[in-house]
Design a protein around this motif. Structure first.
Motif, short mmCIF file in Angstrom:
data_model
loop_
_atom_site.label_atom_id
_atom_site.label_comp_id
_atom_site.label_asym_id
_atom_site.label_seq_id
_atom_site.Cartn_x
_atom_site.Cartn_y
_atom_site.Cartn_z
N GLU A 588 21.50 21.53 59.14
CA GLU A 588 21.50 20.66 60.46
C GLU A 588 22.56 20.53 61.48
OE1 GLU A 588 19.38 17.31 58.82
OE2 GLU A 588 17.50 18.40 58.14
N LEU A 589 23.55 20.97 60.91
CA LEU A 589 24.85 20.50 61.77
C LEU A 589 25.31 21.57 62.88
CD1 LEU A 589 27.26 19.46 58.84
CD2 LEU A 589 26.03 17.86 60.40
N PRO A 590 25.42 21.41 63.95
CA PRO A 590 25.89 22.54 64.93
C PRO A 590 27.14 22.68 64.56
CG PRO A 590 26.16 20.03 66.07
CD PRO A 590 25.34 20.01 64.53
N PRO A 591 27.60 23.97 65.34
CA PRO A 591 28.89 24.71 64.85
C PRO A 591 30.14 23.68 64.81
CG PRO A 591 27.54 26.25 66.06
CD PRO A 591 26.72 24.79 66.11
N PRO A 592 30.37 22.75 66.06
CA PRO A 592 31.43 22.01 66.10
C PRO A 592 31.68 20.94 64.75
CG PRO A 592 30.45 22.28 68.24
CD PRO A 592 29.38 22.57 67.43
N GLN A 593 30.34 20.40 64.60
CA GLN A 593 30.35 19.58 63.40
C GLN A 593 30.70 20.14 62.28
OE1 GLN A 593 26.67 17.03 64.99
NE2 GLN A 593 27.56 15.86 63.46
N MET A 594 30.08 21.34 62.05
CA MET A 594 30.33 22.14 60.97
C MET A 594 31.72 22.48 60.69
SD MET A 594 28.99 23.48 58.02
CE MET A 594 27.33 23.72 58.66
#
Length: 957
Positions: A588-594
């Motif tokens: 559920e995390l977008p790439p920047p948060q990932m």
């Protein structure tokens, strides 16, 4: 009691006094020069005069004189005047001076003895001065004094036996030190400080004919002459020879030698920096053959010296970044060659394997190295046995007898072994009776040496680019931290990122760099192999151990506080971090948060990597110190062992519940009863608890048990179905004490944390890959593991459009190379040089009936072979007690398969590998490090293995 304090003061204070680098401080203060980094590296009075000039030299004399006098007066404060304790104080001072201060202590002893016994000191000094004026031989005077002063002490103090013994011990110590350190007075006087040159020239006035029979210094006479002198002292035949150093007048040697038609000489170059590991300078300088008169000898010497400044030689040094130095000249009796040639102890083209490459012709070797004729080509495959070498294959034919070619091959390999396994380029000549060594130098193109032996244990198998871009900086960074802790500022110039690399998509360690580091640490070159594989280790050199004592003490402090530090980090870092990661849903995390999540895991992994390296090393060291056998250690804390025990207990419960077992319906059968449902719930919890394990624990590209639970389910069914596997060998025995067992348990806990973090990192990249597959950025499952970490970052931030445009082509190229490398079965254990070609025949040679490996788990087993190159090859294969499992490597994820087999054979690994540990835990015979086993052995082949002797016997059935 007062005298006891005196002894303690002498033993402690005098070595510390001797170790004070006053000369180094004085030289640096006045001239800004660091004596340890120039010239011979000695911190001595003569070095101070040479590099610092007269004033610095005088101050150096005063500082060392005060040290010597202070040591004697210190002893006199506790003991009667002129007691033998004053000489003991000088001995302690000299030990500190040599071990830590890098000097001989001559000035200390001279002035200290003057205070101790002025009569003896004055008489000896008078005789020494007269001898130096008459003989002009520093060597004769230096060693003569060491013989003379104990004799005079014995005559004047015949009843004082302790004093006589102490004088003899002091003289013996000084004599030994003189043989261990280079002589500053042999450095070129022209390069000394201007005001010191006259004194240096006077003291160097002796014209000793330096020959290959004595120990020579490569910094003074060049590596060629120094190497030949060393080879000759080892007992190998080297033609008699003499050396003219750059500062020497050749006239006396010309007068001494008698060249003639019957006894010709050869005049050769021995330039400073020639034949070194950095540059061979092959063919750059002149060699003159058949020198038959004094006039020709004079001309030949001049011609060889002049060749140092030949334009091509100057250009060569410039291209190699070599500093211009000087030319020594080597003069040898010329061998009347019947056959001669060159030999490379390793194949410079293949850059791997056990072949010795030999070129030979009738006559002189110069015709070969000149390149003007085509020599006969030979290739001898030489393998090393426990006691000797054996030629198992010889290719090539010609005029040279095969027996001589084998002798040359053995000679090349023995010299390579003498030079710490560095490949050697050897010139040789045979006169009909004796095989002569004319030259031995490192093959510079085959350096560094990369070893698979150690790396295969740490990160086995074929490695994806993403895995390597993460593991390599983490691992090399920790090793660099540990090495810097010991070596301190001596690590300057060392690039720890070069500690490991990939060849054929497999990990290799830089054996050459590690060898250099270990020597600097005061440890023997085989230390790393000792720590990771249990190999024998020789005693470290005393002087370098003393030098590194502060750093080694810091490392010891780290080792002693390892458990306390891990518990602290476990509470403060790892548990909070793993809890936070477990509560997040990566999908559920977008790439920047990932990326933020990945960076958090990497930060935790940096600390975990430190423990994952130091904990196994600590356990291995403690096991060696405590002389604890592998069979006495309990590995139950290790995740792979703990998971198997839990699975066995669960299978025993399921077996009691199911009256009849249908292998195809076991899970459905269990689901029909409340007790069975409880077993299934426990099984699911077990998969959740140990779901972070995988086939290769250090490779994040390999799916975890949580993602692919089928092998665990198969083992569970087989455990219910069949007879119980052998119980753990230590369940009924007493565990070892905390000294060893505590570290083994710590290693298991560290492995759990490290493996959990790697699993979280894998699941993060898998989630990111899913998002990119949905968006069309990536095309196939697994593509993300063919990127490097920095490339993943650039794609996630959208900062690199060029990379996005060529991404598909890049991934396809790397995937293709990875698949190609995956097909290579016979991976060479050693690779020479940075760009090795595709692996050729690695030279796996074995008896038609016996394969040799490392004994890893005691016992014998007989059965049929099942070759598994990876867990995916398992399929529906039935692994039971009649199966001898043959694998390329083992990791924690293999444990469910290993425990079902009757015996284990692995191509790589040692006594401390996962497979060996599991095998010992469950009494399964195992042999590790059997080269080429997955290629040599075939499915269904009958073998018998002996885990105590480390051998595999092949059956003809």
């Amino acid at each position: 009691m007062f005298e006891l304090w005196g002894i303690l003061v002498i033993v402690i204070a005098c070595p510390v006094l001797g170790a004070l680098p006053l000369i180094a401080w004085i030289t640096y203060a006045f001239k800004g020069r660091r004596l340890a980094q120039i010239g011979t590296g000695n911190i001595s009075v003569s070095a101070a005069f040479y590099h610092g000039g007269t004033m610095v030299g005088i101050l150096a004399v005063l500082s060392e004189a005060l040290k010597g006098m202070a040591a004697v007066l210190l002893a006199r404060a506790f003991f009667p005047q002129q007691s033998f304790w004053e000489l003991i104080a000088l001995i302690a001072l000299v030990i500190g001076r040599y071990s830590l201060g890098r000097g001989a202590g001559t000035t200390n002893v001279s002035w200290g003895f003057l205070v101790h016994d002025p009569l003896v000191a004055g008489f000896v000094a008078f005789l020494a001065a007269i001898s130096l004026i008459i003989l002009r031989s520093r060597q004769a005077v230096k060693f003569g004094v060491l013989v003379l002063f104990p004799i005079i002490v014995s005559i004047l103090h015949a009843d004082d036996y302790p004093r006589i013994i102490a004088a003899i011990a002091l003289a013996g110590l000084m004599a030994w030190i003189y043989t261990q350190i280079p002589d500053d007075m042999k450095l070129p006087s022209q390069q000394a400080q201007r005001e010191s040159q006259t004194m240096m020239e006077y003291l160097q006035g002796e014209q000793v004919l330096a020959s290959l029979d004595e120990e020579l210094d490569a910094a003074i006479v060049g590596a060629k002459a120094a190497t030949l002198s060393q080879v000759k002292r080892w007992g190998y035949p080297v033609p008699k020879g003499w050396v003219i150093a750059p500062v020497d007048d050749p006239q006396e040697l010309i007068e001494f030698l008698q060249p003639s038609e019957l006894s010709p000489l050869v005049v050769r170059s021995s330039a400073i920096g020639e034949d070194s590991e950095k540059a061979s300078a092959a063919g750059q300088y002149t060699t003159i053959l058949n020198v038959t008169s004094k006039q020709k000898l004079y001309e030949a010497i001049a011609e060889v010296q002049a060749s140092y400044n030949h334009p091509s030689a100057v250009q060569y040094r410039h291209d190699r970044g070599s500093i211009a130095a000087a030319m020594a000249v080597l003069i040898q009796q010329q061998v009347q060659s019947v056959f001669s040639g060159v030999a490379f102890s390793r194949d410079p083209i293949a850059q791997q394997g056990d072949a010795v490459v030999i070129e030979a012709l009738p006559g002189s070797p110069e015709q070969i190295v000149s390149g003007q004729v085509t020599p006969e080509q030979y290739r001898a495959v030489v393998v090393e046995t426990e006691e000797n070498f054996s030629c198992v294959k010889l290719e090539g034919s010609g005029q040279v007898p095969p027996s001589l070619i084998k002798q040359v091959a053995y000679l090349a390999r023995r010299l390579e072994k003498r030079y710490h396994r560095i490949p050697q380029d050897i010139e040789w000549s045979y006169d009909g009776q004796t095989l002569w060594v004319l030259q031995s130098r490192p093959i510079t193109t085959l350096l560094p040496i990369w070893t698979r032996k150690i790396a295969a244990e740490v990160i086995p198998g074929v490695i994806h680019p993403l895995t390597w871009s993460i593991n390599q900086p983490l691992t090399c960074g920790v090793w660099g931290e540990l090495f810097t802790l010991v070596l301190d500022n001596r690590t300057r110039g060392l690039d720890f990122t070069e500690t490991a690399t990939l060849h054929y998509s497999r990990a290799y360690f830089n054996a050459s760099l590690l060898w250099e580091i270990f020597l600097g640490m005061g440890l023997p070159p085989e230390s790393l192999e000792f720590l990771t594989r249990g190999a024998k280790m020789s005693t470290p050199p005393l002087d370098s151990t003393w030098q590194n004592l502060p750093g080694l003490f810091k490392l010891l402090q780290r080792e002693l506080s390892l458990e306390k530090d891990f518990k602290r980090d476990y509470r403060q870092r790892f548990i909070p971090g793993l809890t936070q990661l477990g509560n997040e849903l990566p999908d559920e995390l977008p790439p920047p948060q990932m990326l933020t999540r990945i960076d958090m895991i990497l930060e935790l992994l940096r600390r975990a990597t430190y423990y994952s390296i130091l904990a196994p090393l600590s356990a291995a060291l403690r096991q060696a110190v405590g002389r604890v056998k592998d069979e006495q250690i309990d590995h139950s804390v290790a995740p792979e062992v703990a998971s198997l025990r839990s699975l066995m207990l669960l299978a025993a419960d399921a077996k009691q519940i199911l009256p009849e077992i249908d292998p195809e319906q076991v899970f459905q059968q269990l689901d029909q009863t409340p007790e069975g449902k409880k077993v299934l719930q426990d099984f699911a919890e077990l998969l959740e608890d140990y779901g972070y394990l995988s086939e290769v624990g250090t490779d994040i590209a390999v799916p975890t048990w949580r993602e692919q639970p089928q092998p665990v389910k198969q083992l569970f069914i087989q455990l219910i179905q069949g007879s119980e596997p052998p119980k753990n060998q230590l369940l009924g025995s007493q565990r070892m004490g905390k000294f060893v067992q505590g570290r083994v348990d710590l290693k298991g806990r560290v492995t759990e944390v490290y493996s959990r973090l790697l699993a979280e990192l894998r699941w993060s990249f898998v989630a990111l890959e899913k998002a990119w597959l949905n968006s069309g950025l990536l095309r196939s499952v697994g593509d993300i593991f063919f990127l490097e970490l920095d490339e993943v970052r650039r794609l996630a931030t959208g900062a690199d459009l060029v990379l996005r445009n060529k991404l598909s082509e890049l991934v396809q190229l790397r995937r293709s190379q990875f698949l190609q490398d995956s097909q290579i079965r016979d991976i060479p254990q050693l690779v020479y040089g940075n760009t090795p070609p595709h692996p050729s025949d690695p030279g796996v040679h074995y008896s038609s009936q016996i394969l040799q490996g490392i004994p890893a788990s005691h016992g014998q087993a007989q059965g049929r072979v099942k070759v598994l190159r990876n867990l995916q090859d398992l399929g529906d294969a039935n692994i039971d007690r009649q199966t001898i499992l043959v694998v390329p490597y083992t990791d924690s994820g293999w444990a469910p398969i290993l425990v079902r087999a009757g015996g284990l054979i692995s191509e790589v690994g040692g006594k401390l590998s996962h497979g060996a540990i599991v095998a010992r835990e469950y009494g399964i015979p195992a042999v590790m490090d059997v080269r080429g086993a997955t290629s040599i052995l075939q499915d269904g082949q009958k073998v018998r293995l002996d885990g105590s002797r480390g051998i595999v016997e092949l059956s003809n059935d």
